[in-house]
Design an enzyme around this catalytic site. Structure first.
Site, PDB file in Angstrom:
ATOM      1  N   ASP A 136       0.882  -1.173   0.000  1.00  0.00           N
ATOM      2  CA  ASP A 136       0.000   0.000   0.000  1.00  0.00           C
ATOM      3  C   ASP A 136       0.919   1.223   0.000  1.00  0.00           C
ATOM      4  O   ASP A 136       1.573   1.500   1.011  1.00  0.00           O
ATOM      5  CB  ASP A 136      -0.905   0.009   1.238  1.00  0.00           C
ATOM      6  CG  ASP A 136      -1.819   1.237   1.274  1.00  0.00           C
ATOM      7  OD1 ASP A 136      -1.770   2.048   0.311  1.00  0.00           O
ATOM      8  OD2 ASP A 136      -2.566   1.398   2.252  1.00  0.00           O
ATOM      9  N   GLU A 145      -1.847  -1.131  -3.609  1.00  0.00           N
ATOM     10  CA  GLU A 145      -2.920  -0.225  -3.178  1.00  0.00           C
ATOM     11  C   GLU A 145      -2.449   1.232  -3.258  1.00  0.00           C
ATOM     12  O   GLU A 145      -1.289   1.535  -2.941  1.00  0.00           O
ATOM     13  CB  GLU A 145      -3.285  -0.592  -1.731  1.00  0.00           C
ATOM     14  CG  GLU A 145      -4.424   0.207  -1.136  1.00  0.00           C
ATOM     15  CD  GLU A 145      -4.688  -0.244   0.317  1.00  0.00           C
ATOM     16  OE1 GLU A 145      -4.500  -1.432   0.643  1.00  0.00           O
ATOM     17  OE2 GLU A 145      -5.070   0.624   1.127  1.00  0.00           O
ATOM     18  N   ASP A 193      -8.032   2.869  -2.375  1.00  0.00           N
ATOM     19  CA  ASP A 193      -8.500   3.086  -0.991  1.00  0.00           C
ATOM     20  C   ASP A 193      -8.929   4.549  -0.859  1.00  0.00           C
ATOM     21  O   ASP A 193     -10.132   4.864  -0.934  1.00  0.00           O
ATOM     22  CB  ASP A 193      -7.366   2.721  -0.025  1.00  0.00           C
ATOM     23  CG  ASP A 193      -7.662   3.049   1.425  1.00  0.00           C
ATOM     24  OD1 ASP A 193      -8.819   3.340   1.755  1.00  0.00           O
ATOM     25  OD2 ASP A 193      -6.736   3.022   2.255  1.00  0.00           O
TER      26      ASP A 193
HETATM   27  O1  LIG Z   1      -4.215   3.247   4.286  1.00  0.00           O
HETATM   28  C1  LIG Z   1      -4.756   2.239   4.766  1.00  0.00           C
HETATM   29  O2  LIG Z   1      -5.090   1.331   4.030  1.00  0.00           O
HETATM   30  C2  LIG Z   1      -5.118   2.161   6.222  1.00  0.00           C
HETATM   31  C3  LIG Z   1      -5.069   0.809   6.838  1.00  0.00           C
HETATM   32  O3  LIG Z   1      -3.940   0.074   6.554  1.00  0.00           O
HETATM   33  O4  LIG Z   1      -4.509   3.140   6.951  1.00  0.00           O
HETATM   34  P1  LIG Z   1      -5.427   4.263   7.665  1.00  0.00           P
HETATM   35  O5  LIG Z   1      -6.347   3.569   8.557  1.00  0.00           O
HETATM   36  O6  LIG Z   1      -4.433   5.130   8.373  1.00  0.00           O
HETATM   37  O7  LIG Z   1      -6.135   4.990   6.570  1.00  0.00           O
HETATM   38 MG   LIG Z   2      -4.636   2.294   2.167  1.00  0.00          MG
END
Ligand SMILES: O=C(O)[C@@H](CO)OP(=O)(O)O
Ligand SMILES: [Mg+2]
Length: 416
Positions: A236, A281, A308
């Protein structure tokens, strides 16, 4: 009806970063459900707002005074009605008045209370009698970016997927074996390494992005050979966090290198080819739909390109991404959208369009295990929920228990 809500209780609890978050209990005539909301550090700008200005303290009285009086008397199993009522109480487009973390905790607690009222585990209540697939765990091995301190890699998460594992127990222990091996490999590169870990339990190495990629793949090969199963590297990048909008560049501070969107496409393509990446990701900023589309059309036949921050579990934004061919996978975080109903709709849209849904934890977590049940109920082939640490193993160990309960358990079907 067994699931009529009799009481809604709320409390302020700790999350894994030591920040306050909300936990909700729902009592029905015949059951009980408890759920807590997580929180992100590398958040997408179009996520719903977690908490109103006054934080958790403000919503405690809100839940006690307003939400509970609306929900008492409703059936906990009427999840979409409950989510609708919560949205009405909030009255904004982005949940800013009572907070998406509040609504998602109530929504999940209601679903768990409903399941419990009928003496069913949540995955079966939501997913039905035929569910029998377990998701492969995307385990977080090394942390950088917003989940680490200074001098860490810019890439936020160095992940692995034990694609050759034949059951969930083999899969989670393969991930923990890689995590152990990486500690040794980091020590061999950096004699000053103190064993520090980031927000999600991965190691924080003081090494370049390229060195981290090298040892990640070395660990996959060595441990994979020892265990006799294929384990593939994944990442990611959380690239929104190092996108400099004034310079129009992705700034890799650890390496002293900046890349524009076109160079970023080439860099990530190269990483995918060199290391045989299974999953990537957020390789681009959340607004860089073009970069996403270019990469997906080049490598989408051999690697999951997962969005994401770009999609934030929002079906309207996902529809825009589908239109543009921006990815072939997406992260599913219920608190990005504030309810189970919306989460479900986004997963459905993803599946209809061959996007791989990946149920995910947040970097700030609690020991709540709900997402393990959601991944099984929604039939997502992957779950991203760390590899070690109490709040991460809460989900992994729950998957082991679920596997034991299923009459004919199988691992999910993977795209590659
Ligand atoms: O970026 C991400 O995918 C998440 C979880 O791994 O991080 P965060 O919860 O800080 O958004
Ligand atoms: Mg992420």
């Amino acid at each position: 009806m067994d699931s009529i809500i009799e009481d809604v209780r709320v409390r302020k609890i700790l999350d894994s970063r030591g920040n306050p978050t909300v936990e909700v209990d729902i009592l029905t005539w015949n059951g009980f459900g408890r759920a807590a909301a997580p929180s992100g550090a590398s958040t997408g700008s179009r996520e719903v707002v977690s908490f109103p200005q006054g934080g958790v303290d403000q919503i405690i009285s809100e839940v006690e005074d307003v939400i509970s009086s609306e929900l008492i008397g409703m059936a906990a199993e009427d999840i979409s009605d409950i989510d609708y009522v919560l949205k009405e109480i909030d009255g904004t487009d982005n949940m800013s008045s009572i907070g998406g973390n509040t609504t998602v905790a109530v929504s999940m607690a209601a679903a768990k209370a409903a399941a419990n009222s009928y003496n069913l585990p949540l995955y079966r209540f939501l997913g039905g009698n035929m569910v029998n697939k377990l998701p492969y765990p995307l385990g977080n091995m090394m942390n950088g970016g917003e989940h680490a301190g200074p001098n860490a890699p810019d890439i936020q998460e160095f992940l692995v997927v034990p694609v050759g594992a034949s059951n969930i127990s083999e899969a989670v222990f393969a991930n923990s074996a890689i995590h152990k091996r990486l500690k040794e490999l980091i020590q061999s590169k950096d004699s000053n390494f103190t064993g520090g870990k980031g927000d999600e339990g991965g190691w924080i190495p003081n090494i370049s992005n390229d060195n981290a990629l090298d040892i990640q793949s070395q660990a996959c090969e060595e441990v994979g050979d020892e265990l006799g199963i294929t384990i593939k590297p994944s990442l990611d990048l959380a690239a929104s966090e190092f996108w400099d909008k004034d310079e129009n560049k992705y700034v890799y501070a650890q390496d002293g290198i900046s890349r524009d969107s076109g160079e970023q496409v080439e860099y990530v393509k190269d990483i995918i080819d060199t290391y045989g990446m299974f999953y990537i990701e957020d390789p681009f900023d959340e607004k860089d739909f073009d970069g996403f589309s270019e990469l997906t059309s080049a490598v989408g036949d051999k690697c999951i390109i997962c969005g994401d921050d770009i999609f934030v579990t929002n079906k309207e934004i996902l529809a825009e991404g589908i239109e543009k061919g921006a990815a072939n996978g997406l992260i599913i975080k219920p608190n990005q959208i504030g309810s189970l109903t919306e989460t479900y709709k986004t997963v459905q849209l993803a599946k209809e369009n061959n996007y791989v849904p990946v149920v995910s934890h947040r970097s700030g977590e609690t020991t709540d295990e709900t997402i393990a049940h959601l991944a099984v109920a929604l039939g997502t082939p992957l779950i991203k929920t760390g590899a070690i640490s109490g709040e991460r193993i809460a989900k992994l160990n729950e998957l082991i228990r679920i596997e034991e309960e299923l009459p004919d358990p199988e691992m999910a079907d993977l795209k590659f």
